[in-house]
Write a protein that holds these residues in place. Sequence first.
Motif, PDB file in Angstrom:
ATOM      1  N   ALA A  66       0.824  -1.203   0.000  1.00 35.49           N
ATOM      2  CA  ALA A  66       0.000   0.000   0.000  1.00 35.49           C
ATOM      3  C   ALA A  66       0.859   1.254   0.000  1.00 35.49           C
ATOM      4  N   LEU A  67       0.321   2.301  -0.605  1.00 39.11           N
ATOM      5  CA  LEU A  67       0.904   3.637  -0.560  1.00 39.11           C
ATOM      6  C   LEU A  67      -0.114   4.561   0.066  1.00 39.11           C
ATOM      7  N   VAL A  68       0.302   5.271   1.120  1.00 35.08           N
ATOM      8  CA  VAL A  68      -0.525   6.304   1.738  1.00 35.08           C
ATOM      9  C   VAL A  68       0.213   7.606   1.514  1.00 35.08           C
ATOM     10  N   VAL A  69      -0.391   8.530   0.761  1.00 34.55           N
ATOM     11  CA  VAL A  69       0.361   9.694   0.306  1.00 34.55           C
ATOM     12  C   VAL A  69      -0.432  10.985   0.462  1.00 34.55           C
ATOM     13  N   ASP A  70       0.240  11.994   0.964  1.00 36.51           N
ATOM     14  CA  ASP A  70      -0.343  13.324   1.121  1.00 36.51           C
ATOM     15  C   ASP A  70      -0.624  13.938  -0.245  1.00 36.51           C
ATOM     16  N   VAL A  71      -1.798  14.521  -0.410  1.00 36.35           N
ATOM     17  CA  VAL A  71      -2.114  15.126  -1.713  1.00 36.35           C
ATOM     18  C   VAL A  71      -1.215  16.322  -2.004  1.00 36.35           C
ATOM     19  N   ALA A  72      -0.616  16.906  -0.970  1.00 41.00           N
ATOM     20  CA  ALA A  72       0.285  18.048  -1.161  1.00 41.00           C
ATOM     21  C   ALA A  72       1.726  17.659  -0.852  1.00 41.00           C
ATOM     22  N   LEU A  73       2.111  16.466  -1.224  1.00 41.62           N
ATOM     23  CA  LEU A  73       3.471  15.986  -0.963  1.00 41.62           C
ATOM     24  C   LEU A  73       4.495  16.872  -1.687  1.00 41.62           C
ATOM     25  N   PRO A  74       5.577  17.271  -1.024  1.00 42.16           N
ATOM     26  CA  PRO A  74       6.616  18.049  -1.706  1.00 42.16           C
ATOM     27  C   PRO A  74       7.175  17.297  -2.914  1.00 42.16           C
ATOM     28  N   GLY A  75       7.306  18.008  -4.008  1.00 44.17           N
ATOM     29  CA  GLY A  75       7.864  17.416  -5.213  1.00 44.17           C
ATOM     30  C   GLY A  75       6.839  17.032  -6.246  1.00 44.17           C
ATOM     31  N   ALA A  76       5.671  16.616  -5.812  1.00 44.21           N
ATOM     32  CA  ALA A  76       4.579  16.249  -6.719  1.00 44.21           C
ATOM     33  C   ALA A  76       3.337  15.982  -5.881  1.00 44.21           C
ATOM     34  N   VAL A  93      -3.905   2.323  -2.779  1.00 43.03           N
ATOM     35  CA  VAL A  93      -3.411   3.696  -2.660  1.00 43.03           C
ATOM     36  C   VAL A  93      -4.452   4.518  -1.909  1.00 43.03           C
ATOM     37  N   ILE A  94      -4.019   5.177  -0.851  1.00 41.53           N
ATOM     38  CA  ILE A  94      -4.901   6.021  -0.055  1.00 41.53           C
ATOM     39  C   ILE A  94      -4.325   7.430  -0.019  1.00 41.53           C
ATOM     40  N   LEU A  95      -5.133   8.408  -0.365  1.00 39.37           N
ATOM     41  CA  LEU A  95      -4.724   9.809  -0.337  1.00 39.37           C
ATOM     42  C   LEU A  95      -4.999  10.411   1.039  1.00 39.37           C
ATOM     43  N   VAL A  96      -4.156  11.336   1.442  1.00 40.50           N
ATOM     44  CA  VAL A  96      -4.322  12.027   2.718  1.00 40.50           C
ATOM     45  C   VAL A  96      -4.685  13.477   2.452  1.00 40.50           C
ATOM     46  N   ALA A  97      -5.838  13.908   2.958  1.00 43.23           N
ATOM     47  CA  ALA A  97      -6.223  15.317   2.849  1.00 43.23           C
ATOM     48  C   ALA A  97      -5.226  16.153   3.636  1.00 43.23           C
ATOM     49  N   SER A  98      -4.766  17.246   3.048  1.00 44.19           N
ATOM     50  CA  SER A  98      -3.611  17.950   3.595  1.00 44.19           C
ATOM     51  C   SER A  98      -3.935  18.987   4.659  1.00 44.19           C
ATOM     52  N   VAL A  99      -5.179  19.433   4.766  1.00 50.06           N
ATOM     53  CA  VAL A  99      -5.527  20.518   5.680  1.00 50.06           C
ATOM     54  C   VAL A  99      -6.387  19.991   6.822  1.00 50.06           C
ATOM     55  N   PHE A 100      -5.986  20.303   8.052  1.00 45.21           N
ATOM     56  CA  PHE A 100      -6.714  19.839   9.232  1.00 45.21           C
ATOM     57  C   PHE A 100      -7.972  20.650   9.481  1.00 45.21           C
ATOM     58  N   ARG A 101      -7.914  21.931   9.246  1.00 48.98           N
ATOM     59  CA  ARG A 101      -9.037  22.808   9.587  1.00 48.98           C
ATOM     60  C   ARG A 101     -10.292  22.466   8.799  1.00 48.98           C
ATOM     61  N   LEU A 174      -0.612  23.773  -1.302  1.00 53.66           N
ATOM     62  CA  LEU A 174      -1.122  22.832  -0.308  1.00 53.66           C
ATOM     63  C   LEU A 174      -2.638  22.957  -0.183  1.00 53.66           C
ATOM     64  N   ILE A 175      -3.125  24.184  -0.075  1.00 53.33           N
ATOM     65  CA  ILE A 175      -4.563  24.403   0.075  1.00 53.33           C
ATOM     66  C   ILE A 175      -5.308  23.970  -1.181  1.00 53.33           C
ATOM     67  N   VAL A 176      -4.773  24.299  -2.345  1.00 52.49           N
ATOM     68  CA  VAL A 176      -5.439  23.935  -3.598  1.00 52.49           C
ATOM     69  C   VAL A 176      -5.462  22.417  -3.785  1.00 52.49           C
ATOM     70  N   ALA A 177      -4.395  21.729  -3.399  1.00 52.53           N
ATOM     71  CA  ALA A 177      -4.384  20.263  -3.496  1.00 52.53           C
ATOM     72  C   ALA A 177      -5.516  19.673  -2.673  1.00 52.53           C
ATOM     73  N   ASP A 178      -5.756  20.252  -1.511  1.00 56.98           N
ATOM     74  CA  ASP A 178      -6.854  19.800  -0.665  1.00 56.98           C
ATOM     75  C   ASP A 178      -8.196  20.040  -1.345  1.00 56.98           C
ATOM     76  N   VAL A 179      -8.355  21.214  -1.950  1.00 52.15           N
ATOM     77  CA  VAL A 179      -9.598  21.539  -2.663  1.00 52.15           C
ATOM     78  C   VAL A 179      -9.830  20.549  -3.803  1.00 52.15           C
ATOM     79  N   LEU A 180      -8.784  20.214  -4.541  1.00 51.71           N
ATOM     80  CA  LEU A 180      -8.930  19.305  -5.676  1.00 51.71           C
ATOM     81  C   LEU A 180      -9.312  17.899  -5.225  1.00 51.71           C
ATOM     82  N   LEU A 181      -8.844  17.489  -4.056  1.00 51.20           N
ATOM     83  CA  LEU A 181      -9.234  16.176  -3.547  1.00 51.20           C
ATOM     84  C   LEU A 181     -10.746  16.088  -3.396  1.00 51.20           C
ATOM     85  N   TYR A 182     -11.354  17.121  -2.877  1.00 49.96           N
ATOM     86  CA  TYR A 182     -12.787  17.102  -2.621  1.00 49.96           C
ATOM     87  C   TYR A 182     -13.623  17.480  -3.841  1.00 49.96           C
ATOM     88  N   ASN A 183     -12.969  17.818  -4.936  1.00 52.04           N
ATOM     89  CA  ASN A 183     -13.692  18.219  -6.145  1.00 52.04           C
ATOM     90  C   ASN A 183     -13.254  17.425  -7.361  1.00 52.04           C
TER      91      ASN A 183
END
Length: 247
Positions: A66-76, A93-101, A174-183
């Motif tokens: 398995a790969l668990v990866v932050d949607v806003a991972l540095p580099g890509a 593969v599991i994505l991690v939403a990057s923003v806690f708030r 980072l914030i936009v990557a989070d938005v794209l995950l939910y959209n």
Amino acid sequence: MSGAQPTPWSSGLVGAGRRPRVLFAHGRSIIGVAVSRVLSAHGFSVVQAGDAEQVHAALAEGGFDALVVDVALPGAPGFELTGPAREAGVRVVILVASVFRRASYKRRPLRLYGADDYVEIHHLGDQLPQRLRDHLGLGVSELPAETLREVFEVLQNNGDQRLNEESPESLAGLIVADVLLYNGDRVAEAESVEQARLAIASDLEQARALFAQVRPELVDDRAELIDAAFRKLVASLDSLPREGESR
């Protein structure tokens, strides 16, 4: 046998006699340490990666379930690493939403850019282990309550900390990557970057508001920074498979 406690290697996709291997990729090492602790307690073997380059290097060595990866991972963004993971034989593969708030743009994603699931960063301790076990065909595993509390505190305290440490451009990304995950559904259906921008205009406005909340001294630059990050990330998604295409 009824009532028997399942072992991490007792069934499913994971071969008998070994612990399932997870590659956890996140830019903050303290998050990686906390997640490694909780996953290890659940019977997983964990390797950490701090950026996309390290993910590619680890995948090249192979052997990950398995790969668990932050949607806003540095580099890509994490979205871009689903394909390489599949090519390396990774089953989950599991994505991690990057923003806690909490933010109004958060909703249940309908498309995950080829990934199997997602977990919000503050639920890595209580939800991620069982999500992995479910996808790998394993049984239920319990974690001592004290360990879970300690891990939750680390994730809660550090989940948003990097928002205050990023450069303006990185924060916007980072914030936009989070938005794209939910959209993912609306972005995938768009025929152009501009059409995608219009489709989620209200959520991008919330992204600008979050940026201004974190960096109020840059309030005049928030629109330009968020829009630039959005165009860059959406353009990078053009190479990803659309819904129904092979991964």
